[in-house]
Design a protein around this motif. Structure first.
Motif, PDB file in Angstrom:
ATOM      1  N   ALA A 169       0.845  -1.188   0.000  1.00 21.11           N
ATOM      2  CA  ALA A 169       0.000   0.000   0.000  1.00 21.11           C
ATOM      3  C   ALA A 169       0.886   1.246   0.000  1.00 21.11           C
ATOM      4  CB  ALA A 169      -0.902  -0.013   1.222  1.00 21.11           C
ATOM      5  N   ARG A 170       0.645   2.151  -0.947  1.00 12.19           N
ATOM      6  CA  ARG A 170       1.490   3.349  -1.009  1.00 12.19           C
ATOM      7  C   ARG A 170       0.700   4.551  -1.502  1.00 12.19           C
ATOM      8  NH1 ARG A 170       6.762   2.587  -4.404  1.00 12.19           N
ATOM      9  NH2 ARG A 170       7.118   1.074  -2.729  1.00 12.19           N
ATOM     10  N   GLU A 171       0.320   4.561  -2.785  1.00  8.44           N
ATOM     11  CA  GLU A 171      -0.325   5.720  -3.365  1.00  8.44           C
ATOM     12  C   GLU A 171      -1.699   5.946  -2.723  1.00  8.44           C
ATOM     13  OE1 GLU A 171      -0.273   8.995  -5.817  1.00  8.44           O
ATOM     14  OE2 GLU A 171       1.288   7.464  -5.712  1.00  8.44           O
ATOM     15  N   PHE A 216       5.324  -7.590   8.668  1.00 11.97           N
ATOM     16  CA  PHE A 216       3.969  -7.808   8.178  1.00 11.97           C
ATOM     17  C   PHE A 216       3.642  -6.721   7.169  1.00 11.97           C
ATOM     18  CE2 PHE A 216       3.223  -4.869  11.634  1.00 11.97           C
ATOM     19  CZ  PHE A 216       2.085  -4.137  11.302  1.00 11.97           C
ATOM     20  N   VAL A 217       2.621  -6.997   6.338  1.00 12.97           N
ATOM     21  CA  VAL A 217       2.402  -6.165   5.161  1.00 12.97           C
ATOM     22  C   VAL A 217       0.915  -5.902   4.954  1.00 12.97           C
ATOM     23  CG1 VAL A 217       2.694  -6.032   2.648  1.00 12.97           C
ATOM     24  CG2 VAL A 217       4.459  -7.097   4.042  1.00 12.97           C
ATOM     25  N   LEU A 218       0.607  -4.658   4.596  1.00 14.88           N
ATOM     26  CA  LEU A 218      -0.685  -4.295   4.036  1.00 14.88           C
ATOM     27  C   LEU A 218      -0.464  -3.997   2.558  1.00 14.88           C
ATOM     28  CD1 LEU A 218      -3.696  -3.434   4.209  1.00 14.88           C
ATOM     29  CD2 LEU A 218      -2.872  -1.110   4.709  1.00 14.88           C
ATOM     30  N   GLY A 219      -1.140  -4.735   1.700  1.00 19.01           N
ATOM     31  CA  GLY A 219      -1.034  -4.522   0.267  1.00 19.01           C
ATOM     32  C   GLY A 219      -2.287  -3.893  -0.293  1.00 19.01           C
ATOM     33  N   HIS A 220      -2.131  -3.284  -1.455  1.00 16.86           N
ATOM     34  CA  HIS A 220      -3.281  -2.671  -2.117  1.00 16.86           C
ATOM     35  C   HIS A 220      -3.138  -2.776  -3.627  1.00 16.86           C
ATOM     36  CE1 HIS A 220      -5.153   0.874  -4.182  1.00 16.86           C
ATOM     37  NE2 HIS A 220      -6.199   0.313  -3.613  1.00 16.86           N
ATOM     38  N   GLY A 221      -4.235  -3.188  -4.272  1.00 17.71           N
ATOM     39  CA  GLY A 221      -4.287  -3.229  -5.721  1.00 17.71           C
ATOM     40  C   GLY A 221      -5.475  -2.449  -6.234  1.00 17.71           C
ATOM     41  N   GLU A 222      -5.252  -1.646  -7.271  1.00 15.87           N
ATOM     42  CA  GLU A 222      -6.325  -0.868  -7.889  1.00 15.87           C
ATOM     43  C   GLU A 222      -7.333  -1.798  -8.574  1.00 15.87           C
ATOM     44  OE1 GLU A 222      -6.844   2.368  -8.083  1.00 15.87           O
ATOM     45  OE2 GLU A 222      -4.975   3.337  -7.491  1.00 15.87           O
ATOM     46  N   PRO A 223      -8.549  -1.303  -8.787  1.00 15.76           N
ATOM     47  CA  PRO A 223      -9.505  -2.092  -9.577  1.00 15.76           C
ATOM     48  C   PRO A 223      -8.931  -2.413 -10.954  1.00 15.76           C
ATOM     49  CG  PRO A 223     -10.603  -0.223  -8.530  1.00 15.76           C
ATOM     50  CD  PRO A 223      -9.140  -0.037  -8.306  1.00 15.76           C
ATOM     51  N   GLN A 224      -9.117  -3.633 -11.366  1.00 15.09           N
ATOM     52  CA  GLN A 224      -8.579  -4.053 -12.657  1.00 15.09           C
ATOM     53  C   GLN A 224      -9.620  -4.832 -13.437  1.00 15.09           C
ATOM     54  OE1 GLN A 224      -4.969  -6.262 -12.267  1.00 15.09           O
ATOM     55  NE2 GLN A 224      -3.720  -4.467 -11.791  1.00 15.09           N
ATOM     56  N   LEU A 225      -9.493  -4.750 -14.762  1.00 17.40           N
ATOM     57  CA  LEU A 225     -10.269  -5.608 -15.632  1.00 17.40           C
ATOM     58  C   LEU A 225      -9.640  -7.001 -15.614  1.00 17.40           C
ATOM     59  CD1 LEU A 225     -10.439  -3.096 -18.621  1.00 17.40           C
ATOM     60  CD2 LEU A 225     -12.203  -3.456 -16.864  1.00 17.40           C
ATOM     61  N   ASP A 226     -10.264  -7.955 -16.293  1.00 16.04           N
ATOM     62  CA  ASP A 226      -9.591  -9.242 -16.400  1.00 16.04           C
ATOM     63  C   ASP A 226      -8.408  -9.101 -17.357  1.00 16.04           C
ATOM     64  OD1 ASP A 226     -10.345  -9.758 -19.172  1.00 16.04           O
ATOM     65  OD2 ASP A 226     -12.337 -10.250 -18.438  1.00 16.04           O
ATOM     66  N   THR A 228      -8.423  -4.333  -4.169  1.00 18.50           N
ATOM     67  CA  THR A 228      -7.914  -5.509  -3.470  1.00 18.50           C
ATOM     68  C   THR A 228      -6.996  -5.059  -2.348  1.00 18.50           C
ATOM     69  OG1 THR A 228      -8.013  -6.859  -5.469  1.00 18.50           O
ATOM     70  CG2 THR A 228      -6.619  -7.652  -3.678  1.00 18.50           C
ATOM     71  N   LEU A 229      -7.336  -5.457  -1.118  1.00 18.68           N
ATOM     72  CA  LEU A 229      -6.447  -5.270   0.009  1.00 18.68           C
ATOM     73  C   LEU A 229      -5.850  -6.633   0.361  1.00 18.68           C
ATOM     74  CD1 LEU A 229      -8.575  -2.858   2.246  1.00 18.68           C
ATOM     75  CD2 LEU A 229      -6.678  -2.270   0.722  1.00 18.68           C
ATOM     76  N   ALA A 230      -4.626  -6.637   0.826  1.00 21.84           N
ATOM     77  CA  ALA A 230      -3.969  -7.893   1.177  1.00 21.84           C
ATOM     78  C   ALA A 230      -3.239  -7.720   2.494  1.00 21.84           C
ATOM     79  CB  ALA A 230      -3.000  -8.325   0.086  1.00 21.84           C
ATOM     80  N   VAL A 231      -3.244  -8.772   3.306  1.00 16.54           N
ATOM     81  CA  VAL A 231      -2.507  -8.768   4.564  1.00 16.54           C
ATOM     82  C   VAL A 231      -1.601  -9.993   4.591  1.00 16.54           C
ATOM     83  CG1 VAL A 231      -4.292  -7.500   5.794  1.00 16.54           C
ATOM     84  CG2 VAL A 231      -4.353  -9.995   5.803  1.00 16.54           C
ATOM     85  N   ALA A 232      -0.437  -9.840   5.201  1.00 18.40           N
ATOM     86  CA  ALA A 232       0.515 -10.937   5.279  1.00 18.40           C
ATOM     87  C   ALA A 232       1.391 -10.753   6.507  1.00 18.40           C
ATOM     88  CB  ALA A 232       1.386 -10.992   4.026  1.00 18.40           C
ATOM     89  N   GLY A 233       1.671 -11.853   7.186  1.00 17.14           N
ATOM     90  CA  GLY A 233       2.528 -11.812   8.358  1.00 17.14           C
ATOM     91  C   GLY A 233       2.351 -13.057   9.195  1.00 17.14           C
ATOM     92  N   ASP A 240       5.280   2.999   3.293  1.00 16.84           N
ATOM     93  CA  ASP A 240       4.256   2.215   2.610  1.00 16.84           C
ATOM     94  C   ASP A 240       3.695   1.203   3.597  1.00 16.84           C
ATOM     95  OD1 ASP A 240       6.173   0.199   2.796  1.00 16.84           O
ATOM     96  OD2 ASP A 240       6.643   0.187   0.660  1.00 16.84           O
ATOM     97  N   GLY A 241       3.028   0.177   3.077  1.00 18.05           N
ATOM     98  CA  GLY A 241       2.343  -0.760   3.951  1.00 18.05           C
ATOM     99  C   GLY A 241       3.193  -1.890   4.475  1.00 18.05           C
ATOM    100  N   LYS A 242       4.492  -1.836   4.311  1.00 17.38           N
ATOM    101  CA  LYS A 242       5.373  -2.894   4.804  1.00 17.38           C
ATOM    102  C   LYS A 242       5.998  -2.439   6.116  1.00 17.38           C
ATOM    103  CE  LYS A 242       9.314  -5.813   3.445  1.00 17.38           C
ATOM    104  NZ  LYS A 242       8.615  -7.104   3.414  1.00 17.38           N
ATOM    105  N   VAL A 243       5.660  -3.128   7.208  1.00 20.69           N
ATOM    106  CA  VAL A 243       6.240  -2.832   8.516  1.00 20.69           C
ATOM    107  C   VAL A 243       7.290  -3.903   8.778  1.00 20.69           C
ATOM    108  CG1 VAL A 243       5.822  -2.545  10.984  1.00 20.69           C
ATOM    109  CG2 VAL A 243       4.091  -1.817   9.324  1.00 20.69           C
TER     110      VAL A 243
END
Length: 852
Positions: free
Chosen positions: A432-434, A568-578, A493-498, A457-460
């Motif tokens: 996660a950044r922008e 641990f990480v918070l990720g983010h992805g913009e809306p996307q088409l297929d 899309t939000l993503a979590v990891a850790g 960003d979202g990486k701690v």
């Protein structure tokens, strides 16, 4: 036409005390020995043994009684992390080492080193764990972005410039990884079987060059074995070659956790076992002395070298540091240096003529901003730039200029810049950044705040020590919290990891509450850096700010005793088409644009520390994307954003291809400078780029039964390509510019070469003059040698119509081979061809010399 004054370009030899630069590198002209001996004499055995062992992840213990302060080390090579390796204290992020080598400019490397010394001093770091000077033996090496080149001379020259620059600023270096750490597969255990001749002519050569010409204060010994002995226990290579033959007087630091045996490591010449507090030195070493397994005098020899390093870096009272504060270079603008390095490293691989709007044809680059009305910028890496490699080379810059942002800022306001993702190669959601404003809150079990830090960003991440005010005993949870303002409406899309309990809330709605885990892998570093990912889809509206918190309760708070660790990480992805629709949208954008710029890239799953590559293909559907965009717009420019070679099956379908490497934090600004012609794309390839992996002469990086034979001998890189009938996509040394050069004359002796060139184009330009040496006749009894090998190089600049002359020394070593029966260097007399070349495959002028 006008002639410029002759420009001399020389690689300095060992420097004398009369040279101020030598005093900065080797220490002031007074004796450290007396101070070191006095300090050593005041230490008991236990304290001496403790000084050879890290007290934590990054530092050695202080001994106030002798005026010794704690000596702090930090990873590089493209920035300085400091002790905490987190976003709390951002770092300048320079381009990757392959980019630095692509400049073919040791003085530019020295400038980079001086900036990094400034960063180190700012962060309280005394020793930088860099540079990495292992060779590009095979294009599959997963960490090649952190190394320089396939050629030992180019690697040594760039590395020496880097070391001189860092030590100009009073900060030590540890040249690594000594030796043979040329791949990542089974790096902790692999036994690399390297015959004496390639070992000395190739793999040891960059280290020898740097020790001889730059006098580094440290060397880091590698994890791997060479010919049956781990490098931390390799008495022959460390004590006899490095210290004996080369005269290295600095400290030998183990790679982290590489030291495995107390007695063998000490007797081989290892001085510092990192990290601490539990290592093979310290208490185990004191016990070994008391048991009669080693002599205390052997411990003393190592302690002397540690105290000398402390003296040089200003950590020992009673003697000035090697570089006085008044001799430290002036303050350097980090962003300016990062931008300049990035644009000088850009390699223009291809630039073919295309039809011009007013008729005729001209190369597509540089772009004419005045003639542009609409530019299509395509590719996930154009907006979310990959600016550095993964693993221990990672730093957290304060800001990143993406190619999209850089081009928008550089173009006139009336030029429309349209973005399309096209094909996203990432298998993980980006950090996660922008649009995010984040900070991390470190909490006790009762909820009491220990400290709060800003987040880039979202990486701690913490590796080494927690932020000030945080202890392992008190820390229970970390909350990554703040706000997010979407720039588009749709399904995000939000993503979590850790490896721990993860709870994600958005405007008080719980989106995820569950356990995370680390990924399974043979390399513990890789498993720590890439925890398993959980994805959540959420509908958001552009411009509507939402509050969010990701709470993380880790399963553990360390990677061992004294090694604080958290990730641990918070990720983010913009809306996307297929996938199909994204490519269709990109093609549509390209069709409607005056020029299409496609940025393709590798990912951290492809190029990073801890694993090697399995192929050279661009990940995802990026190859398909380029081919379809090129078919839609004949003015397609492709920017390749990778740290090492990738296959480019579409390269002849597009008129222009640029290689930007991992370009650092000013990526987009530097790229715009080159695209719009404000700066020359002056880079040249430091490694050969094959058309296909199947063509690569060396592609074996996986050991069999723990052993990896270097069966190719001295034939790696361009030396090996010369023996094949298959041409690479782009040869070693290749790179185009925006002007043309005529090689006018070449004069040579066995000691020096003089080359005169003329810029015959209509723009100022930069050329890298490469000198190759080749046997002109068969010499009876001479061993098999490459067709030609790099013997020297220089960079020159000239305006339109101007001429320039450069002198390039021919080192005596260029005429020598390592003679295995004699176990030493042997000069091969005879007649040699001296070639002045634009690349290893593009010889412009030749002359002959006779070596006695």
């Amino acid at each position: 036409m006008t002639d410029q004054s002759p420009a001399r370009h020389t690689e300095p030899g060992p420097r004398t005390s009369a040279d101020p630069a030598a005093r900065r590198a080797d220490g002031p002209p007074h004796d450290y020995a007396a101070v070191v001996e006095r300090a050593l004499g005041a230490l008991d055995l236990d304290t001496k043994a403790r000084l050879l062992s890290g007290q934590d992840m990054w530092s050695l213990p202080a001994v106030p009684a002798i005026g010794l302060r704690s000596l702090v080390m930090s990873d590089g090579p493209i920035g300085v992390r400091g002790r905490q390796w987190s976003a709390e204290d951002p770092s300048v992020a320079l381009p990757s080492p392959t980019a630095l080598a692509a400049t073919w400019d040791p003085e530019l490397a020295r400038r980079a080193g001086r900036l990094l010394a400034q960063e180190a001093r700012r962060k309280g770091v005394h020793v930088l764990l860099a540079p990495t000077v292992n060779l590009h033996r095979s294009p599959l090496g997963g960490r090649h972005f952190e190394c320089y080149a396939e050629d030992p001379l180019l690697t040594g020259a760039i590395g020496a410039g880097y070391v001189r620059g860092v030590q100009d600023g009073g900060v030590g270096t540890t040249v690594k990884h000594f030796v043979g750490n040329d791949a990542e597969t089974d790096r902790f255990t692999v036994d690399n079987r390297i015959a004496p001749r390639p070992l000395h002519e190739l793999y040891l050569a960059p280290f020898e060059h740097i020790v001889t010409h730059a006098r580094p204060w440290g060397i880091m010994t590698a994890y791997n074995q060479v010919n049956g002995s781990t490098m931390t226990e390799h008495h022959h290579l460390v004590s006899e070659v490095l210290r004996g033959d080369w005269g290295f007087d600095g400290c030998n630091v183990s790679d982290w956790t590489a030291a495995r045996n107390t007695v063998r490591a000490l007797r081989a010449g290892l001085d510092i076992a990192m990290p601490g507090p539990r290592t093979v030195f310290g208490a185990p070493l004191a016990a070994a002395v008391r048991a009669g397994e080693v002599a205390e005098s052997e411990v003393d020899a190592a302690v002397r070298r540690v105290l000398l390093l402390a003296a040089r870096t200003g950590c020992l009272d009673g003697v000035p540091p090697a570089v006085a504060p008044s001799d430290v270079p002036p303050v350097i603008d980090g962003r300016a240096v990062a931008r300049d390095l990035a644009r000088r490293a850009v390699v223009l691989l291809r630039n073919e003529p295309v039809a011009a709007p007013g008729g005729g044809a001209r190369p597509v680059l540089p772009l004419d901003a005045v003639a542009l009305r609409r530019v299509a910028v395509i590719g996930a890496a154009a907006r979310d730039a990959r600016v550095l490699g993964g693993g221990s080379a990672t730093v957290f810059p304060e800001q990143v200029v993406s190619p999209l942002a850089g081009l928008r800022a550089a173009l006139p306001d009336d030029v429309e810049v349209v973005f399309a993702t096209g094909a996203d190669p990432r298998t993980r959601v980006p950090h996660a950044r922008e649009g995010f404003a984040l900070h991390a809150r470190y909490l006790t079990a009762e909820g009491r705040l220990l400290t709060e830090t800003p987040q880039f960003d979202g990486k701690v991440q913490v590796l080494g020590s927690f932020p000030d005010g945080v202890t392992r005993q008190e820390l229970h949870a970390v909350e990554l919290t703040g706000s997010f303002t979407p720039r588009t409406t749709g399904t995000h899309t939000l993503a979590v990891a850790g490896a721990g309990r993860l709870r994600l809330t958005l405007d008080d709605r719980v989106l995820f509450d569950g356990d995370g885990a680390g990924t399974a892998g043979t390399d513990p570093f890789e498993a720590f850096m890439q925890p398993a990912e959980h994805r959540i889809a959420v509908e958001l509206t552009a411009g509507h700010e939402v509050a969010l918190t990701l709470r993380f309760v880790p399963h553990g708070l360390g990677l061992g005793e004294g090694l604080d660790a958290l990730n641990f990480v918070l990720g983010h992805g913009e809306p996307q088409l297929d996938g199909d629709a994204e490519i269709v949208a990109a093609v549509r954008a390209a069709t409607e644009a005056d020029v299409a710029l496609v940025v393709v890239a590798t990912t951290e799953e492809v190029e990073s520390e801890g694993f090697d590559r399995t192929d050279l293909r661009l990940p995802g559907r990026q190859d398909e994307l380029v081919a379809r965009v090129a078919a839609a717009n004949p003015r397609t420019v492709v920017v390749v954003n990778s740290g090492s070679p990738v296959e480019l099956p579409w390269r002849e379908q597009v008129p222009a291809v640029l290689l930007s490497w991992f370009p650092g934090q000013e990526a987009g600004a530097a790229l715009a400078d080159v695209l719009l012609g404000d700066h020359e794309p002056g880079g040249r390839l430091p490694t050969t780029w094959p058309a296909r992996l199947a063509d690569a002469p060396v592609s074996t990086v996986t050991p069999t039964d723990g052993t990896l034979p270097y069966a190719e001998g001295v034939f790696i890189g361009y030396r090996a390509w010369q023996r094949t009938t298959t041409a690479p996509a782009y040869p070693f040394g290749h790179g185009l510019g925006y002007t043309r050069w005529e090689y006018v004359s070449l004069d040579a002796t066995p000691d020096s070469v003089w080359v005169r060139l003329r810029n015959t184009g209509d723009r100022p330009g930069r050329e890298v003059v490469q000198i190759y040496l080749a046997p002109a006749d068969d010499t009876p009894g001479a061993p098999e040698r490459p067709t030609r090998w790099l013997a020297g190089f220089a960079t020159v600049e000239a305006g339109p119509g101007e001429s320039v002359e450069t002198e390039i020394p021919l080192p005596g070593r260029a005429f020598e081979i390592w003679s295995e029966p004699d176990d030493g260097w042997r000069r091969i007399p005879g007649r040699y061809t001296v070639a002045a070349a634009h690349s290893s495959a593009d010889v412009r002028l030749t002359a002959h010399v006779t070596a006695g």
